[in-house]
Design a protein around this motif. Structure first.
Motif, short mmCIF file in Angstrom:
data_model
loop_
_atom_site.label_atom_id
_atom_site.label_comp_id
_atom_site.label_asym_id
_atom_site.label_seq_id
_atom_site.Cartn_x
_atom_site.Cartn_y
_atom_site.Cartn_z
N ALA A 286 0.78 -1.11 0.08
CA ALA A 286 -0.09 0.06 -0.10
C ALA A 286 0.77 1.18 -0.12
O ALA A 286 0.46 2.25 -0.35
CB ALA A 286 -1.09 -0.05 1.18
N CYS B 207 -5.89 -0.37 -0.51
CA CYS B 207 -6.06 -1.40 0.66
C CYS B 207 -7.50 -2.14 0.58
O CYS B 207 -7.36 -3.29 1.06
CB CYS B 207 -6.37 -0.27 1.73
N SER C 52 -7.21 -6.24 0.93
CA SER C 52 -7.96 -6.94 1.98
C SER C 52 -8.67 -8.04 1.53
O SER C 52 -8.67 -9.01 1.93
CB SER C 52 -8.92 -6.17 2.50
N VAL D 10 -2.48 1.27 7.81
CA VAL D 10 -1.58 1.86 6.79
C VAL D 10 -1.32 3.50 6.94
O VAL D 10 -0.36 4.09 7.10
CB VAL D 10 -2.16 1.84 5.40
N ALA E 46 -6.56 -0.60 6.42
CA ALA E 46 -6.35 0.91 6.06
C ALA E 46 -6.20 1.82 7.00
O ALA E 46 -5.25 2.67 6.85
CB ALA E 46 -7.78 1.24 5.47
#
Ligand code: NAD
Ligand code: KPL
Length: 303
Positions: A188, A214, A218, A237, A234
């Protein structure tokens, strides 16, 4: 337990110097006799910590030595792992254990397939080190290393050596989850920092792009049976982007210094896994194409 360390680069040297300092028996394995001669000429490994350099005369051999290896730390890049381990495979004892320090995924399975009798122990590290000379390493960022055996949850007795050497670590039954989560974080962040030529914090200006990646990451994590690694990805990140805003990602550093990246074991691996599951990940796929084009334009390997 006697440690052999294959890959006298940043992390291999960092581990070797700290183990030797704690009087743990350790031997460096060098690629050939020429490298061994130049290592011996320098008198050992230099570890630089907080600006202070110390020399550790760690014993070394070339890979073609014949003494047996019971515990091996494989500390080369993911794209070199298979070939490197093959060069010492004949020296591994029947009860050998091999710690795999490679980032990303894919190389661990390739090594394990080459060594069906050995216990392979993948590791995931947040420590930071770089070389500022031959056999000289700077300990740049304190971190932590997780280790585990996906096939056997029993911790090995030699973890005590890491404790004695001050190597911050934890044995985990879910090393694959750890590796997948780190891989997702890397995918990411790192390619976008190369394409936007920015520090990690520069991605704060591209929130939609990061969020879309993201979501696809996933999806892939769920498909490969890693739902825990997908949880709150997310948000994590964003946390990492904020926490490391001033840093350049490892991939950005590799590209800036004209070094080969581990792309095939990072974004390339995720795209290949998605394809195997017939899962369409158009944004990850397009990111991979853009990254490969960027590497190619700089004369770097696209694998
Ligand atoms: P590096 O390039 O500094 O060191 C790798 C060493 O392995 C080099 O000295 C190379 O010559 C040697 N090598 C390669 N093939 C060999 C062979 N066949 N025989 C003998 N030696 C061989 O790499 P590094 O930075 O130490 O990274 C190792 C792994 O750890 C990578 O997967 C990296 O992503 C990961 N990692 C690194 C850091 C870091 O801060 N450096 C942090 C976390 C994870
Ligand atoms: O591990 C990283 C890297 O740069 O390789 C972080 C800091 C998580 C960014 O992806």
């Amino acid at each position: 337990m006697h440690w052999h360390i294959l890959g006298a680069g940043s992390l291999g040297t960092l581990w070797a110097a700290r183990l030797a300092r704690a009087n743990v028996p350790v031997t460096l394995l060098l690629r050939n006799r020429q490298r061994l001669a130049s290592y011996r000429q320098g008198g050992g490994l230099t570890l630089v910590e907080q600006g202070h350099a110390s020399l550790y005369p760690v014993p070394a051999q070339s890979v073609d030595d014949t003494s047996p290896i019971r515990l091996l730390l494989l500390a080369c890049k993911a794209y070199d792992a298979e070939e490197a381990v093959a060069s010492v495979a004949h020296r591994l004892s029947s009860d050998a254990e091999v710690v795999l320090l490679q980032n990303g995924m894919g190389s661990q399975d390739a090594v394990a397939a080459r060594l069906p009798r050995a216990r392979c122990i993948p590791a995931s590290s947040t420590e930071g080190a770089f070389r500022d000379g031959d056999f000289r390493v700077v300990f740049a960022g304190h971190g932590h290393t997780w280790l585990g055996d996906p096939l056997n949850p029993t911790p090995p007795a030699w973890l005590a050596d890491l404790q004695n050497a001050g190597i911050s670590h934890e044995w985990t039954p879910d090393i694959l989850g750890r590796l997948w989560r780190k891989l997702a974080l890397n995918c990411a962040i790192n390619p976008l920092t190369v394409l936007h030529d920015c520090r990690n914090g520069g991605l704060l200006e591209h929130p939609a792009e990061v969020a879309t990646l993201c979501a696809e990451l996933s999806e892939v994590l769920h498909l490969c049976g890693q739902p825990d690694a997908a949880e709150h990805l997310a948000e994590d990140v964003q946390r990492v982007i904020h926490a490391t805003a001033a840093n350049y990602s490892s991939m950005h550093q590799d590209v800036a210094q004209g070094r080969r990246t581990e792309i095939s074991y990072l974004l390339g691996h995720v795209c290949a896994v998605a394809q195997r599951h017939n899962c369409t990940v158009p944004h990850l796929q397009f990111l991979l194409q853009r990254l490969q084009a960027e590497l190619s334009s700089k004369g770097l390997s696209t694998t």
